[in-house]
Each structure stands twice: as structure tokens, then as C-alpha cells.
Design an enzyme around this catalytic site. Structure first.
Site, PDB file in Angstrom:
ATOM      1  N   ASP A  25       0.856  -1.182   0.000  1.00 31.32           N
ATOM      2  CA  ASP A  25       0.000   0.000   0.000  1.00 31.32           C
ATOM      3  C   ASP A  25       0.900   1.243   0.000  1.00 31.32           C
ATOM      4  O   ASP A  25       1.786   1.361   0.855  1.00 31.32           O
ATOM      5  CB  ASP A  25      -0.878  -0.032   1.260  1.00 31.32           C
ATOM      6  CG  ASP A  25      -1.862   1.124   1.315  1.00 31.32           C
ATOM      7  OD1 ASP A  25      -2.977   0.970   0.828  1.00 31.32           O
ATOM      8  OD2 ASP A  25      -1.502   2.176   1.854  1.00 31.32           O
ATOM      9  N   ASP A 121      -3.859   2.327  -5.002  1.00 27.10           N
ATOM     10  CA  ASP A 121      -2.491   2.292  -4.463  1.00 27.10           C
ATOM     11  C   ASP A 121      -2.206   1.040  -3.661  1.00 27.10           C
ATOM     12  O   ASP A 121      -1.309   1.021  -2.837  1.00 27.10           O
ATOM     13  CB  ASP A 121      -2.224   3.542  -3.619  1.00 27.10           C
ATOM     14  CG  ASP A 121      -2.819   3.437  -2.223  1.00 27.10           C
ATOM     15  OD1 ASP A 121      -3.828   2.733  -2.057  1.00 27.10           O
ATOM     16  OD2 ASP A 121      -2.255   4.040  -1.302  1.00 27.10           O
ATOM     17  N   GLU A 122      -2.967  -0.010  -3.886  1.00 25.23           N
ATOM     18  CA  GLU A 122      -2.763  -1.216  -3.083  1.00 25.23           C
ATOM     19  C   GLU A 122      -2.960  -2.475  -3.923  1.00 25.23           C
ATOM     20  O   GLU A 122      -3.795  -2.493  -4.832  1.00 25.23           O
ATOM     21  CB  GLU A 122      -3.711  -1.237  -1.880  1.00 25.23           C
ATOM     22  CG  GLU A 122      -5.138  -1.016  -2.265  1.00 25.23           C
ATOM     23  CD  GLU A 122      -6.115  -0.938  -1.108  1.00 25.23           C
ATOM     24  OE1 GLU A 122      -5.943  -1.648  -0.112  1.00 25.23           O
ATOM     25  OE2 GLU A 122      -7.083  -0.184  -1.248  1.00 25.23           O
TER      26      GLU A 122
HETATM   27  P1  TTP Z   1      -5.210   4.992   1.186  1.00 28.31           P
HETATM   28  O1  TTP Z   1      -4.169   3.974   0.860  1.00 28.31           O
HETATM   29  O2  TTP Z   1      -6.325   4.590   2.087  1.00 28.31           O
HETATM   30  O3  TTP Z   1      -4.530   6.252   1.848  1.00 28.31           O
HETATM   31  P2  TTP Z   1      -3.140   6.923   1.562  1.00 28.31           P
HETATM   32  O4  TTP Z   1      -2.341   6.163   0.567  1.00 28.31           O
HETATM   33  O5  TTP Z   1      -3.364   8.357   1.221  1.00 28.31           O
HETATM   34  O6  TTP Z   1      -2.449   6.877   2.974  1.00 28.31           O
HETATM   35  P3  TTP Z   1      -1.800   5.632   3.727  1.00 28.31           P
HETATM   36  O7  TTP Z   1      -0.364   6.000   3.894  1.00 28.31           O
HETATM   37  O8  TTP Z   1      -2.525   5.540   5.014  1.00 28.31           O
HETATM   38  O9  TTP Z   1      -1.989   4.417   2.861  1.00 28.31           O
HETATM   39  O10 TTP Z   1      -5.850   5.546  -0.138  1.00 28.31           O
HETATM   40  C1  TTP Z   1      -5.120   5.725  -1.341  1.00 28.31           C
HETATM   41  C2  TTP Z   1      -5.576   6.988  -2.035  1.00 28.31           C
HETATM   42  O11 TTP Z   1      -6.971   6.899  -2.298  1.00 28.31           O
HETATM   43  C3  TTP Z   1      -5.386   8.240  -1.213  1.00 28.31           C
HETATM   44  O12 TTP Z   1      -4.094   8.802  -1.367  1.00 28.31           O
HETATM   45  C4  TTP Z   1      -6.469   9.123  -1.724  1.00 28.31           C
HETATM   46  C5  TTP Z   1      -7.561   8.197  -2.149  1.00 28.31           C
HETATM   47  N1  TTP Z   1      -8.639   8.188  -1.135  1.00 28.31           N
HETATM   48  C6  TTP Z   1      -9.733   9.005  -1.327  1.00 28.31           C
HETATM   49  O13 TTP Z   1      -9.814   9.702  -2.332  1.00 28.31           O
HETATM   50  N2  TTP Z   1     -10.702   9.037  -0.369  1.00 28.31           N
HETATM   51  C7  TTP Z   1     -10.629   8.308   0.774  1.00 28.31           C
HETATM   52  O14 TTP Z   1     -11.520   8.375   1.623  1.00 28.31           O
HETATM   53  C8  TTP Z   1      -9.460   7.472   0.966  1.00 28.31           C
HETATM   54  C9  TTP Z   1      -9.316   6.644   2.220  1.00 28.31           C
HETATM   55  C10 TTP Z   1      -8.512   7.432  -0.002  1.00 28.31           C
HETATM   56 MG    MG Z   2      -2.075   4.115   0.743  1.00 25.80          MG
END
Ligand code: TTP
Ligand code: MG
Length: 376
Positions: A25, A121-122
Site C-alpha cells: 500500500d 495504491d494497493e
Molecule cells: P489509502 O491507501 O487509504 O490512503 P493513503 O495512501 O493516502 O495513505 P496511507 O499511507 O494511510 O496508505 O488511499 C489511497 C488513495 O486513495 C489516497 O491517497 C487518496 C484516495 N482516497 C480518497 O480519495 N478518499 C478516501 O476516503 C481514501 C481513504 C482514499
Molecule cells: Mg495508501
């Protein structure tokens, strides 16, 4: 107690841990891309999402510096500004994130033929047949991290475990830029101190029920008898109990690629020959409605749209078009289908026998990410 007899007992499979799964992720994905593009943002509390002029909208994601103020995804911009008046805001460019995401997923593909993209992103990789043990899996994960950083200047967090849920939990416990390995015999020990809410699927509602029963951590749940877990918290309770006690709650035979849906389509034959292009239009609209509704239910976005057209003499054509990014929009399907239909406009509508619409190049989006279209 009658209820005990209803418990679906532990199966052999629950004791077997034959798989090695990696979950990756990216850290603060959208924000990290913005910072990479504009290094003056390094170290600032930054949010992506909302409208920087009106200061309205919702936080899509934020930098780890912003998280220290209590800001998180889904929070209103006005609330975020209350927590951190010096917040830097960027609107974001979903097209750019989409391109980066695609390139990252292409890097991952080189590490295992069995891969499941779980969001922008995962992703999960099945390393079972790629490495011989967890030590080798760890080395591979470090190479993958280096590879991603060298190509995209982005960091990620990785979990390696015998199944998907544990790999994800592993990654979630060490962010940003972490790497956690959960070996089969260490599962219960690893989960024990963690809050029960670390388990995907345990949301506010379930965690309240657990809390009301004095269960805050995974360890708290693990020490109650499984009959009680089932009695008090039902099937989810029993499954969670098994997880926190180190049983395998996933079907390890599921090489996850095989179950992946590749496309969603709808084909319809006219009962009566269409009189005019309006009849064609109605049929297409109804097919589009069906497939986009299915895609929404499955949390799928798509990029490629295909039109199939068969004439009364059974001559059949298929035409496809790929959009520049993944979408979930009936309007866009309709526009593409209309464009693809142009080629056949010299035919008479009554010559058409069958019409099909297919969406493919699917990508699964998480519930949180469904809100994306609100931002861009
Ligand atoms: P995530 O992997 O949940 O968050 P992140 O990568 O920003 O942070 P982390 O380091 O905790 O993994 O989500 C990936 C992307 O998806 C995030 O950058 C933006 C988008 N997203 C949204 O648009 N709305 C949301 O509610 C979430 C959780 C994510
Ligand atoms: Mg992320």
C-alpha cells in the site's frame, strides 16, 4: 447448549498455512505524488481534495505531517482547517494519480504472476511459488520497495503473511515505509496487542459491541471461549476469534487471480426489428444501465468499452475504445458507444439483430475510494 452444536467447526484447511502473501500500500498516495511534483511541499501539513479557493469539500488524503493534527481522509476541509489553520491545500489531479498507479502496478507484476489490484495504491501478490520461505519473501519485498522508489520516488508499506487479511493488517501496523512479516506460528502473538479495529471489516458498529463486552484488543477476544465469541458476536465474532487465535480464515486454495472478473457485458437481441435509431438507443441505454449498475455493486471502475453489433445476415462486428483513466459513468459509456456506432450509421436500423456492450480493463476500488468522483 444448543448454540454450540450450530457452530461450523474448524476444518483441516484452517490449520494449513501453505501460502505466502504480500500486500503493498503506497504511503499517503495522492499527497506523496503532489510532494514529489512540487518539492516545496516537503514537510508541510498538506491535504489533497476540496477546493482551495472556497475552502469547501472533503479531504481525499493528507500528508503524515497533517495527520499529526488529527486530519484524515473523508474529513471536511472546514474541519481540517480548524485543526490546522496553516494547512496547505492542493486540488489534485486524478489523471496523474491514475497514471502513477498504472506504472506501479506494472512494477508489481514482475514480482509474481498472481496479483490482485485492490485499489489505486494497493495490491496483493501471491509469492507462494516465487520464494521458498519468509526470509526470501522479505528480501523480495525490500527489492520491490527499492524498485518503486527508484522509478517513482514514492514509498510504500508492505505486509507479508500466510493470507491476505494478515498481510494487510501487517502493512497497516507499520506506516509509512514499513515492512512487517507475520509468520504462521506468530499470528496470535502479533495480533494480541493490536486494537480489534485493526481488523478490516470491524467498523464503528461492531467495535462498539466488542467494547461493550470489554473487548478492546485482539488479545481480549482471543482468550474468551470460542462458543462465547459465537454466542455474543455471531458468525463474524467466530471468524474474528479464529483469526486472532492464529487459525487461517481464508481459503488458501484461492489463487486470487483466477477469481478476478475480467469484464461485464450485456448482449440483447431485438424481438421485433428496430424501426429507427431511437429503438437502438433505448436498447443500448438499458444495457448500459445494467452493466454500470453491476460494476457499481462490485466496486469496479473500468477503462475499456466494447460495442458488439450483429446484423440480420449474422455478420458480426466488435469495436473497442479505451478511455485515458478508469471511470464509473453511464454517460461516458454512452458517449463511447455512440462514437463506435458511427461506423455503422450507413446501415438501416431494421438490419440490426443484436447489440452488446461490454466494459473491461476493470479495477477494483475500495469503499473509501468510491468518493473519488466527488473530488475531481
Ligand atoms: P489509502 O491507501 O487509504 O490512503 P493513503 O495512501 O493516502 O495513505 P496511507 O499511507 O494511510 O496508505 O488511499 C489511497 C488513495 O486513495 C489516497 O491517497 C487518496 C484516495 N482516497 C480518497 O480519495 N478518499 C478516501 O476516503 C481514501 C481513504 C482514499
Ligand atoms: Mg495508501
Amino acid at each position: 447448549m444448543a448454540i454450540v452444536n450450530q457452530i461450523p467447526y474448524f476444518s483441516e484447511k484452517e490449520h494449513s498455512f501453505d501460502s505466502i502473501i504480500l500486500y503493498m500500500d503506497l504511503d499517503a498516495f495522492f499527497a506523496a505524488v503532489e510532494i514529489r511534483e512540487n518539492p516545496s511541499l516537503v514537510g508541510l501539513p498538506l491535504v489533497v481534495g476540496g477546493n482551495p479557493n472556497t475552502k469547501q469539500g472533503v479531504v481525499s488524503t493528507c500528508s503524515y505531517e497533517a495527520r499529526e493534527f488529527g486530519i484524515h481522509s473523508g474529513m471536511s476541509i472546514s474541519q481540517a482547517l480548524k485543526l490546522c489553520p496553516n494547512l496547505t491545500m492542493v486540488r489534485g489531479s486524478f489523471r496523474l494519480y491514475s497514471e502513477v498507479s498504472k506504472r506501479i502496478m506494472n512494477i508489481l507484476k514482475h514480482y509474481s504472476p498472481i496479483m490482485r489490484v485492490a485499489g489505486n495504491d494497493e495490491a496483493y501478490l501471491d509469492l507462494t511459488d516465487v520464494v521458498s520461505d519468509y526470509e526470501e519473501a522479505k528480501q523480495l519485498a525490500n527489492e520491490l520497495k527499492d524498485d518503486i522508489y527508484a522509478s517513482e520516488k514514492l514509498t510504500c508499506s508492505i505486509g507479508i503473511a500466510p493470507n491476505k487479511i494478515l498481510a494487510k493488517i501487517g502493512s497497516d501496523t507499520d506506516k509509512p515505509n514499513g515492512l512487517v512479516v507475520v509468520r504462521p506460528l506468530k499470528i496470535a502473538e502479533f495480533l494480541s496487542p493490536l486494537k480489534i479495529t485493526i481488523i478490516p471489516g470491524i467498523g464503528k458498529k461492531s467495535s462498539k459491541i466488542f467494547h461493550d463486552n470489554n473487548i478492546t484488543t485482539c488479545g481480549d477476544l482471543s482468550i474468551i471461549p470460542y462458543q462465547l465469541a459465537y454466542q455474543k458476536f455471531g458468525k463474524t465474532g467466530l471468524k474474528t476469534w479464529k483469526l486472532v487465535n492464529g487459525y487461517n480464515t481464508e481459503n488458501t486454495d484461492d489463487k486470487f487471480n483466477s477469481r478476478e472478473i475480467k469484464s461485464i457485458s450485456e448482449e440483447r437481441t431485438f424481438f421485433n426489428r428496430p424501426k429507427d435509431w431511437k429503438d437502438i438507443d433505448v436498447l443500448i441505454d438499458s444495457s448500459i444501465e445494467t452493466i454500470v449498475t453491476k460494476a457499481k455493486k462490485k466496486n469496479m471502475n473500468f477503462r475499456t468499452i466494447t460495442l458488439k453489433i450483429r446484423f440480420q445476415d449474422f455478420e458480426t462486428f466488435t469495436r473497442s475504445h479505451s478511455l485515458s483513466c478508469h471511470v464509473i459513468s453511464k454517460k461516458q459509456v454512452k458517449e463511447v458507444v455512440n462514437m463506435l456506432l458511427e461506423e455503422f450509421k450507413d446501415k438501416k436500423p431494421f438490419q440490426i439483430r443484436l447489440l452488446g456492450v461490454k466494459i473491461s480493463n476493470l479495477i477494483k476500488i475500495t469503499d473509501n475510494q468510491k468518493t473519488l468522483t466527488q473530488f475531481f
